[in-house]
Enzyme design. Structure first.
Site, PDB file in Angstrom:
ATOM      1  N   ASN A 147      51.368   0.090  30.447  1.00  0.00           N
ATOM      2  CA  ASN A 147      51.086  -1.118  31.231  1.00  0.00           C
ATOM      3  C   ASN A 147      52.307  -1.576  32.021  1.00  0.00           C
ATOM      4  O   ASN A 147      52.194  -1.967  33.190  1.00  0.00           O
ATOM      5  CB  ASN A 147      50.608  -2.248  30.305  1.00  0.00           C
ATOM      6  CG  ASN A 147      49.156  -2.097  29.888  1.00  0.00           C
ATOM      7  OD1 ASN A 147      48.346  -1.529  30.619  1.00  0.00           O
ATOM      8  ND2 ASN A 147      48.822  -2.599  28.716  1.00  0.00           N
ATOM      9  N   HIS A 152      48.534  -2.849  34.615  1.00  0.00           N
ATOM     10  CA  HIS A 152      47.379  -3.006  33.734  1.00  0.00           C
ATOM     11  C   HIS A 152      46.147  -2.240  34.216  1.00  0.00           C
ATOM     12  O   HIS A 152      45.381  -1.738  33.369  1.00  0.00           O
ATOM     13  CB  HIS A 152      47.059  -4.493  33.543  1.00  0.00           C
ATOM     14  CG  HIS A 152      48.059  -5.197  32.666  1.00  0.00           C
ATOM     15  ND1 HIS A 152      48.001  -5.165  31.293  1.00  0.00           N
ATOM     16  CD2 HIS A 152      49.152  -5.934  32.971  1.00  0.00           C
ATOM     17  CE1 HIS A 152      49.009  -5.848  30.780  1.00  0.00           C
ATOM     18  NE2 HIS A 152      49.724  -6.337  31.782  1.00  0.00           N
ATOM     19  N   ASP A 156      43.914   0.180  31.834  1.00  0.00           N
ATOM     20  CA  ASP A 156      42.450   0.156  31.716  1.00  0.00           C
ATOM     21  C   ASP A 156      41.865   1.545  31.966  1.00  0.00           C
ATOM     22  O   ASP A 156      40.936   1.971  31.273  1.00  0.00           O
ATOM     23  CB  ASP A 156      41.852  -0.837  32.713  1.00  0.00           C
ATOM     24  CG  ASP A 156      42.118  -2.286  32.338  1.00  0.00           C
ATOM     25  OD1 ASP A 156      42.556  -2.529  31.188  1.00  0.00           O
ATOM     26  OD2 ASP A 156      41.880  -3.169  33.178  1.00  0.00           O
ATOM     27  N   GLU A 182      44.441  -1.435  22.235  1.00  0.00           N
ATOM     28  CA  GLU A 182      44.434   0.011  22.427  1.00  0.00           C
ATOM     29  C   GLU A 182      44.042   0.759  21.146  1.00  0.00           C
ATOM     30  O   GLU A 182      44.262   1.961  21.028  1.00  0.00           O
ATOM     31  CB  GLU A 182      45.825   0.487  22.876  1.00  0.00           C
ATOM     32  CG  GLU A 182      46.941   0.293  21.887  1.00  0.00           C
ATOM     33  CD  GLU A 182      47.615  -1.067  21.974  1.00  0.00           C
ATOM     34  OE1 GLU A 182      48.776  -1.169  21.534  1.00  0.00           O
ATOM     35  OE2 GLU A 182      46.995  -2.016  22.483  1.00  0.00           O
TER      36      GLU A 182
END
Length: 263
Positions: A147, A152, A156, A182
């Site tokens: 990230n 981000h 994803d 996660e």
């Protein structure tokens, strides 16, 4: 909560037994609890001498009770059903609403609430039948670094790719769930520790081999995996098996990540 089942045929047996048409794993449900019978345009319900009774609209069923659209049927102390006469479009909508309520919106895996309910149900089943049940918990390594480095949206993309890849590896009767952030979990019916470790190793290997690309950049991914089975934990409950898998997951992290710990 909200699961839809279609009543088919002249008789539908409800109970805890696997021979039942509609299996309810709640401990308060008898093996052969109640029988739905199609009488003309609607079904009726009859209690089969269950220990905790069958109730329609709060009234205990003695003999046979004809069901009306919207009736609430209580099977034992906690299992509650609603009898609904509906068409295909309404049924499809109800099933879609249920699927949405138990699915993680980002990854398409089942959500944690579903996992907790399923795990409790599967533990009850395994204890009654003396069968195996495995729980596999895996966590993506250095996910915060992904990230921080790629953003981000890239994180994803990694989560989506991992869920899709692992979903292709599990059996129809297994459940892939997003445990949180996660972390993901697998609930595996009728698999011993050796088989569960093999599944954990397959998960680790598949994730390590993923080619996740975001905005032209390839993002390497690995995972640490903890494996436990129900027969290892003296309490034989969901809290204990999750705790053991979690301890082994963190042991995998301590040993250098990208590995499986099952003992």
């Amino acid at each position: 909560m909200g699961r839809v089942r279609i009543l088919e045929g002249r008789e539908v047996l409800v109970g805890r037994s696997v021979e039942s048409t509609l299996v309810l794993t709640d401990d308060g449900v008898s093996r052969r609890h109640a029988l739905f019978t199609l009488d003309g345009p609607t079904y009726s319900v009859r209690d089969l001498g269950s220990a905790n009774g069958t109730f329609v609209q709060g009234v205990r069923v003695v003999g046979t009770r004809v069901l009306a659209d919207g009736d609430q049927i209580q099977v034992g102390p906690t299992a509650l059903l609603r009898y609904t006469v509906t068409d295909e479009d309404q049924r499809a909508l109800l099933e879609q609403l249920y699927a949405t309520s138990v699915t993680d919106a980002l990854t398409g895996a089942r959500n944690r609430e579903y996992m907790e309910s399923l795990l409790a149900s599967e533990i009850s089943y395994a204890k009654r039948h003396g069968s195996h049940l495995a729980f596999v918990l895996f966590d993506l390594d250095h996910f915060k670094r992904i990230n921080d480095t790629h953003g981000h949206p890239a994180g994803d993309a990694v989560l989506i790719a991992v869920a899709a890849a692992i979903r292709d590896e599990v059996r129809k009767e297994d459940a892939l769930c997003r445990y949180g952030g996660e972390e993901f979990a697998l609930v595996l019916r009728d698999i011993d520790l050796l088989g569960a470790r093999a599944m954990g190793e397959r998960v680790r290997s598949v994730i390590e081999g993923l080619k996740v690309t975001h905005e032209g950049q390839e993002i390497p991914v690995t995972a640490s995996v903890g494996v436990a089975i129900l027969k290892e934990v003296p309490e034989a409950n969901s809290v204990s098996i999750v705790r053991l898998a979690d301890q082994r997951l963190y042991r995998a992290k301590e040993l250098g990540r990208n590995r499986v710990v099952s003992a």
